[in-house]
Design a protein around this motif. Structure first.
Motif, short mmCIF file in Angstrom:
data_model
loop_
_atom_site.label_atom_id
_atom_site.label_comp_id
_atom_site.label_asym_id
_atom_site.label_seq_id
_atom_site.Cartn_x
_atom_site.Cartn_y
_atom_site.Cartn_z
N TRP A 130 0.69 -1.19 -0.24
CA TRP A 130 0.13 0.06 -0.22
C TRP A 130 0.99 1.22 -0.04
CZ3 TRP A 130 -5.26 0.25 3.03
CH2 TRP A 130 -6.08 -1.00 2.58
N LEU A 131 2.19 0.89 -0.52
CA LEU A 131 3.12 2.27 -0.37
C LEU A 131 2.50 3.29 -1.16
CD1 LEU A 131 6.63 0.52 -0.53
CD2 LEU A 131 5.39 1.58 1.39
N ARG A 132 1.68 3.36 -2.25
CA ARG A 132 1.07 4.59 -3.08
C ARG A 132 0.30 5.41 -2.19
NH1 ARG A 132 -3.99 4.03 -5.59
NH2 ARG A 132 -5.22 1.82 -5.36
N ALA A 133 -0.16 5.10 -0.86
CA ALA A 133 -0.75 5.92 0.02
C ALA A 133 0.13 7.41 0.12
CB ALA A 133 -0.92 5.24 1.07
N GLU A 171 1.32 0.64 6.29
CA GLU A 171 1.70 -0.83 6.12
C GLU A 171 1.33 -1.71 7.22
OE1 GLU A 171 3.59 -2.22 3.09
OE2 GLU A 171 2.19 -0.27 2.66
N ALA A 172 1.15 -1.05 8.27
CA ALA A 172 0.74 -1.71 9.65
C ALA A 172 -0.80 -2.15 9.52
CB ALA A 172 0.97 -1.01 11.09
N VAL A 173 -1.64 -0.90 8.82
CA VAL A 173 -2.87 -1.08 8.59
C VAL A 173 -3.16 -2.64 7.62
CG1 VAL A 173 -5.09 -0.45 7.57
CG2 VAL A 173 -3.59 1.17 8.82
N THR A 178 -4.12 -8.44 6.70
CA THR A 178 -3.79 -9.72 6.27
C THR A 178 -3.76 -10.69 7.24
OG1 THR A 178 -2.49 -8.59 4.49
CG2 THR A 178 -1.95 -10.81 4.95
N MET A 179 -3.22 -10.42 8.32
CA MET A 179 -3.23 -11.38 9.41
C MET A 179 -4.60 -11.78 9.99
SD MET A 179 0.13 -10.57 11.90
CE MET A 179 -0.41 -8.62 12.34
N THR A 180 -5.26 -10.84 10.04
CA THR A 180 -6.76 -11.03 10.76
C THR A 180 -7.75 -11.43 9.73
OG1 THR A 180 -7.61 -9.06 10.28
CG2 THR A 180 -6.60 -9.30 12.49
N GLY A 181 -7.45 -11.41 8.47
CA GLY A 181 -8.41 -11.66 7.59
C GLY A 181 -9.74 -10.82 7.29
N LEU A 182 -9.71 -9.64 8.23
CA LEU A 182 -10.80 -8.72 7.93
C LEU A 182 -10.41 -7.77 7.21
CD1 LEU A 182 -11.30 -8.92 11.81
CD2 LEU A 182 -12.50 -10.17 10.42
N PRO A 183 -11.53 -6.94 6.81
CA PRO A 183 -11.23 -5.94 6.05
C PRO A 183 -10.32 -4.84 6.70
CG PRO A 183 -13.58 -6.04 5.84
CD PRO A 183 -12.85 -6.97 6.90
#
Length: 555
Positions: A130-133, A171-173, A178-183
């Motif tokens: 998500w670096l394009r943020a 990147e933490a977001v 990814t770890m939780t599988g949630l949005p």
């Protein structure tokens, strides 16, 4: 004109009996961490040369552009020159693991491409995670010297870049999601040229667009947001749209622009109102149940001579679910289709593809609920390879991808009906669709209501395409093509598929290489809403991809 950290080299090529002039635009981009304060909170963000938004690339049609990208952060980085055709130069396109391996920390890479047959506004942005943020900026391509705009010449030009801002590390977001599988968590604000304006709980002056009475300005408006389609509006002023995605359009007047992530819109603004300060509002569009950042970014248009502390002229923003406003705007977009700028729409189709797009749920043993959100095209959730697809294609490396991507959904169903009883699990794979050089393609992108219907801005790398039709509900292959616009459809590189609706586009596969097709909502790209086309070489070197550069990054 100033070129940001750039040098210009003039090449004069003698071709009897004429002189041909072309310029090489040289830029040095350093990826660095920069402390930045917004929303009354400071964090360190990856930027190019310490700027957010990053430096603007200026060039003319026909110029060669060289950008040396040096990675001085802890992340792997690539940059995509969004909308640049990259004719035979796929090595410079930028999407990680599609056309190149990432540039690793401490490494550099020279992006080298020529701007062929394009003029207008495009954007560049990071194309990994998500670096394009925070790694993004404008590309301004002027017409060739002596070639006028096909509209009244503006007195000045202004770049307006719209984006999103998270208080948290972005990147933490995405890693947490990814770890939780949630949005992932939605952003906390929208920005105009890097500034949020006043938001609840934090005062900020915001961006000011300075104008002089009687003058006309070409606004180069760019949506660099990750996940939000946006409305752009200036209180009391209409603007005239003259170009989208670096292609000229038939001019039309509007008070509101609808612009999706990755899209650009050029519009003429005439400063013909009373001297004063006028609100500029940037607000999100979301016509379904999906969570969205609903904070309006506030900026101001200020006339020269306006008294200090003058109260602003206010405006109302479109409703967040103002679907008719988006449809009306999209329907007004038409190619200029003049003798100089024709609309070369493919009238016959070699490949007729029907792509159902949506989201699903896959098992995930390590995720919070034992499952994770995924996205898919024709029930295939794309798995990123560990070797770049273009290298695998060029060197004929087996086992990296297959070329059996389905041309239609594996199971036909009522795509926009009640689908609560459907199996939500997808197939995973690195599957591509192969095209012969110069073959013609029709893509019908069909939205679905699985879990939730949603508007999807789709971007095709390596090509422009013509938007020949759109509609709500399911595409009717017998009747809808009878209503296609094959005369002057808008030409662009990114288009929004309507919520629970469809878009039909056409293009000619005249660019050999491997080209990404994906939803430009970064959350959906992360979830797998993507695929790639492999376009084979044609006859001879001029119809073949160029050899890879010697400094191409390795995985």
């Amino acid at each position: 004109m100033e070129y940001y950290q750039a040098r210009t080299m003039l090449l004069v090529i003698f071709i009897f009996p004429a002189l041909v002039e072309c310029k090489v635009r040289l830029y040095n981009f350093r990826v660095v961490l920069t402390n930045t304060t917004k929303l009354c909170s400071t964090k360190s963000i990856p930027t190019i040369n310490g700027k957010f938004p990053g430096p603007t690339i200026y060039a003319r049609e026909g110029d060669n552009v060289n950008i040396r990208l040096t990675n001085q952060v802890q992340y792997n980085v690539t940059v995509h020159w969004h909308g640049v055709r990259q004719l035979r130069t796929g090595w410079a396109d930028g999407p990680a693991y599609i056309t190149q391996c990432p540039i690793q920390p401490g490494q550099s890479y020279l992006y080298n491409f020529t701007l062929t047959g394009q003029r207008g506004t495009l954007l560049w942005h990071a194309h990994i995670s998500w670096l394009r943020a925070t790694i993004h900026g404008a590309i301004v391509i002027f017409p060739k010297k002596g070639v006028p705009y096909p509209f009244p010449k503006p007195d000045k030009e202004k770049i307006i870049i719209l984006s999103e801002w998270w208080k948290a590390d972005v990147e933490a977001v995405v890693n947490q999601a990814t770890m939780t599988g949630l949005p992932p968590n939605i952003s906390d604000a929208h920005t105009v040229n890097g500034q949020t304006g006043a938001v609840p709980g934090c005062t900020s002056p915001g961006f000011t667009l300075h104008v002089e009475s009687g003058k006309t300005y070409l606004l180069r408006i760019i949506n660099a947001a990750l996940n939000d389609e946006l409305f752009f509006k200036i209180a009391g002023h209409n603007i005239t749209v003259v170009e989208v995605d670096a292609t000229f359009t038939k001019p039309f007047s509007t008070d509101t622009i609808f612009i999706g992530p990755g899209q650009t819109t050029n519009a003429l603004l005439t400063a013909d109102k009373s001297i004063g300060k006028y609100l500029i509002a940037v607000s999100p569009f979301m016509d379904t149940v999906v969570a969205v950042d609903n904070v309006t970014a506030i900026a101001f248009l200020r006339y020269k001579g306006t008294l200090a502390f003058s109260p602003p002229v206010l405006t109302t923003t479109p409703a967040i679910n103002a679907t008719p406003a988006t449809s009306t705007f999209m329907d007004k977009l038409r190619s200029l289709n003049s003798k100089k700028y024709p609309a070369n729409v493919p009238l016959t189709v070699d490949h007729d593809l029907y792509l159902a797009i949506g989201v699903g749920i896959d098992p995930c043993a390590t995720c919070t609920n034992g499952s994770k959100a995924v996205a898919d095209i024709n029930n295939v959730s794309f798995i990123m390879p560990t070797t770049a697809l273009l290298q695998a294609h060029y060197y004929n490396i087996s086992g990296v991808f297959t070329d059996d991507f389905p041309a239609k959904p594996p199971i036909s169903f009522n795509y926009t009906g009640n689908n609560t009883a459907l199996n939500l699990q997808t197939i995973n794979g690195t599957r591509t669709y192969r095209l012969a050089f110069n073959s013609t393609v029709q893509l019908v992108l069909q939205g679905t209501t699985i879990i939730a219907p949603e508007s999807h801005p789709f971007h095709l790398h390596g090509f422009n395409f013509f938007v020949v039709g759109k509609g709500l509900g399911n595409f009717d292959p017998d009747n809808d093509p009878k209503k296609f616009n094959l005369a002057d459809p808008v030409e662009r590189n990114t288009v929004s598929v309507p919520t629970a609706g469809w878009i039909a586009i056409r293009f000619k596969a005249d660019n050999p290489g491997v080209w990404f097709l994906h939803c430009h909502l970064e959350v959906h790209t992360t979830w797998g809403l993507k695929m790639a086309f492999v376009v084979d070489n044609g006859k001879g070197p001029n119809e073949s991809i160029l050899p890879p550069p010697s400094d191409l990054p390795t995985c």
